[in-house]
Each structure stands twice: as C-alpha cells, then as structure tokens.
Design a protein around this motif. Structure first.
Motif, PDB file in Angstrom:
ATOM      1  N   ALA A   1      27.889 -57.468 -48.287  1.00  0.00           N
ATOM      2  CA  ALA A   1      27.880 -56.890 -46.633  1.00  0.00           C
ATOM      3  C   ALA A   1      28.996 -57.669 -45.829  1.00  0.00           C
ATOM      4  O   ALA A   1      28.847 -59.039 -46.089  1.00  0.00           O
ATOM      5  CB  ALA A   1      26.791 -57.224 -46.052  1.00  0.00           C
TER       6      ALA A   1
ATOM      7  N   ALA B   1      30.026 -58.639 -42.219  1.00  0.00           N
ATOM      8  CA  ALA B   1      29.489 -58.500 -40.986  1.00  0.00           C
ATOM      9  C   ALA B   1      30.070 -60.121 -40.429  1.00  0.00           C
ATOM     10  O   ALA B   1      29.440 -61.015 -40.739  1.00  0.00           O
ATOM     11  CB  ALA B   1      28.032 -58.307 -40.927  1.00  0.00           C
TER      12      ALA B   1
ATOM     13  N   LEU C   1      26.776 -62.692 -37.529  1.00  0.00           N
ATOM     14  CA  LEU C   1      25.541 -63.169 -38.057  1.00  0.00           C
ATOM     15  C   LEU C   1      24.209 -62.509 -38.157  1.00  0.00           C
ATOM     16  O   LEU C   1      23.470 -62.214 -39.296  1.00  0.00           O
ATOM     17  CB  LEU C   1      25.534 -64.736 -38.092  1.00  0.00           C
ATOM     18  CG  LEU C   1      24.492 -65.689 -39.056  1.00  0.00           C
ATOM     19  CD1 LEU C   1      24.752 -65.398 -40.600  1.00  0.00           C
ATOM     20  CD2 LEU C   1      24.453 -67.052 -38.580  1.00  0.00           C
TER      21      LEU C   1
ATOM     22  N   GLY D   1      24.385 -59.352 -39.752  1.00  0.00           N
ATOM     23  CA  GLY D   1      24.570 -59.593 -41.214  1.00  0.00           C
ATOM     24  C   GLY D   1      23.088 -59.772 -41.697  1.00  0.00           C
ATOM     25  O   GLY D   1      22.777 -59.338 -42.896  1.00  0.00           O
ATOM     26  N   SER D   2      22.071 -60.696 -41.305  1.00  0.00           N
ATOM     27  CA  SER D   2      21.072 -61.035 -41.803  1.00  0.00           C
ATOM     28  C   SER D   2      20.199 -59.973 -41.501  1.00  0.00           C
ATOM     29  O   SER D   2      19.304 -59.867 -42.603  1.00  0.00           O
ATOM     30  CB  SER D   2      20.415 -62.426 -40.767  1.00  0.00           C
ATOM     31  OG  SER D   2      21.265 -63.210 -40.805  1.00  0.00           O
TER      32      SER D   2
ATOM     33  N   GLU E   1      21.103 -57.731 -44.730  1.00  0.00           N
ATOM     34  CA  GLU E   1      20.654 -58.322 -45.776  1.00  0.00           C
ATOM     35  C   GLU E   1      19.147 -58.210 -45.922  1.00  0.00           C
ATOM     36  O   GLU E   1      18.706 -58.050 -47.210  1.00  0.00           O
ATOM     37  CB  GLU E   1      20.903 -60.054 -45.869  1.00  0.00           C
ATOM     38  CG  GLU E   1      20.759 -60.700 -47.005  1.00  0.00           C
ATOM     39  CD  GLU E   1      21.037 -62.130 -46.880  1.00  0.00           C
ATOM     40  OE1 GLU E   1      21.330 -62.766 -48.123  1.00  0.00           O
ATOM     41  OE2 GLU E   1      20.767 -62.590 -45.811  1.00  0.00           O
TER      42      GLU E   1
ATOM     43  N   VAL F   1      21.813 -58.866 -52.387  1.00  0.00           N
ATOM     44  CA  VAL F   1      22.869 -58.575 -51.244  1.00  0.00           C
ATOM     45  C   VAL F   1      23.648 -60.074 -51.167  1.00  0.00           C
ATOM     46  O   VAL F   1      22.918 -61.098 -51.194  1.00  0.00           O
ATOM     47  CB  VAL F   1      22.092 -58.281 -49.935  1.00  0.00           C
ATOM     48  CG1 VAL F   1      23.181 -58.207 -48.871  1.00  0.00           C
ATOM     49  CG2 VAL F   1      21.612 -57.113 -50.204  1.00  0.00           C
ATOM     50  N   LYS F   2      25.115 -59.882 -50.956  1.00  0.00           N
ATOM     51  CA  LYS F   2      25.729 -60.853 -50.810  1.00  0.00           C
ATOM     52  C   LYS F   2      26.446 -60.782 -49.305  1.00  0.00           C
ATOM     53  O   LYS F   2      26.941 -59.927 -49.062  1.00  0.00           O
ATOM     54  CB  LYS F   2      26.822 -61.206 -51.496  1.00  0.00           C
ATOM     55  CG  LYS F   2      26.366 -61.509 -53.147  1.00  0.00           C
ATOM     56  CD  LYS F   2      25.999 -62.933 -53.379  1.00  0.00           C
ATOM     57  CE  LYS F   2      25.698 -63.068 -54.940  1.00  0.00           C
ATOM     58  NZ  LYS F   2      25.038 -64.198 -55.327  1.00  0.00           N
ATOM     59  N   LEU F   3      26.278 -62.086 -48.543  1.00  0.00           N
ATOM     60  CA  LEU F   3      26.936 -61.727 -47.189  1.00  0.00           C
ATOM     61  C   LEU F   3      28.363 -62.394 -47.174  1.00  0.00           C
ATOM     62  O   LEU F   3      28.591 -63.523 -47.681  1.00  0.00           O
ATOM     63  CB  LEU F   3      26.080 -62.492 -46.088  1.00  0.00           C
ATOM     64  CG  LEU F   3      24.838 -61.546 -45.717  1.00  0.00           C
ATOM     65  CD1 LEU F   3      24.139 -62.430 -44.526  1.00  0.00           C
ATOM     66  CD2 LEU F   3      25.231 -60.211 -45.073  1.00  0.00           C
TER      67      LEU F   3
ATOM     68  N   ALA G   1      34.705 -62.408 -49.313  1.00  0.00           N
ATOM     69  CA  ALA G   1      33.710 -61.757 -50.005  1.00  0.00           C
ATOM     70  C   ALA G   1      33.747 -61.824 -51.520  1.00  0.00           C
ATOM     71  O   ALA G   1      34.863 -61.756 -52.339  1.00  0.00           O
ATOM     72  CB  ALA G   1      33.766 -60.452 -49.616  1.00  0.00           C
TER      73      ALA G   1
END
Length: 106
Positions: A6, A8, A11, A14-15, A18, A28-30, A37
């Motif tokens: 993801a 984003a 934050l 993005g959270s 996730e 999931v990796k942010l 990334a």
C-alpha cells in the motif's frame, strides 16, 4: 491470500488500508512512496493516485488498485489512460476495499 503493498503518504489512511486488508487475511506492507516500497514479492499494489504517477505504477507489472480524491477528475482520467486496473474515489476505496481487492485478484 495476497501480498499487498500500500502506497499512502497519509499515515492515517495507510493504517486504515493496512488494518482492513490484514483483517481480510492479506499480508500488507506500507510505504509512503513507490520509491520506498518493497515491491519484490508484491502481488497487488494499492496506491494513492494523487501522489504517484499512474503510468509509473502500471509499468511495474503488478495489478494496481488506485484511489484518488473524488474532485480530481483529471487523476481518474490519467489512471484510466495509463491502464490502472481499478481506479476509484478514496471514499469508495475505504468503504469497499476488501471487496475491490477480491474482485481484482479473482
């Protein structure tokens, strides 16, 4: 389930992405930007199209679920022209993210 990256810069959003995808069983990796990334094992990219170039995302060869501000019609048009797999307004992405991912990966 899928390995999702993801992108984003926001934050909080993005959270939320996730949490929603993790609850649906995805790994999931942010990252705040595509340049940061971990794309080597990604099976799907969820990205903020207001922050990243749609053509650059498509060129990665990974399915892309892009989201944008609903008032930014130009971003949607650029995403469609670039071949982004699914491009939706941010509000729809937040409401339907697990379903959109399932549909895209089917």
């Amino acid at each position: 389930m899928a390995r999702v990256v993801a992108i984003a810069p926001d934050l909080l959003l993005g959270s939320k992405v996730e949490a929603m995808l993790s609850a649906a069983g995805h790994e999931v990796k942010l990252a705040p930007a595509v340049a940061e990334a971990p794309l080597d094992t990604a099976e799907l990219l969820v990205a903020d199209l207001d922050a990243e170039d749609p053509e650059a995302l498509v060129s990665l060869g990974i399915p892309v679920l892009g989201f944008y501000s609903h008032v930014n019609v130009e971003t949607r048009q650029a995403a469609e022209a670039a071949g982004v797999d699914v491009a939706v307004p941010r509000s729809r992405m937040v409401r339907e993210l697990p379903q959109l991912v399932t549909k895209l990966l089917a």
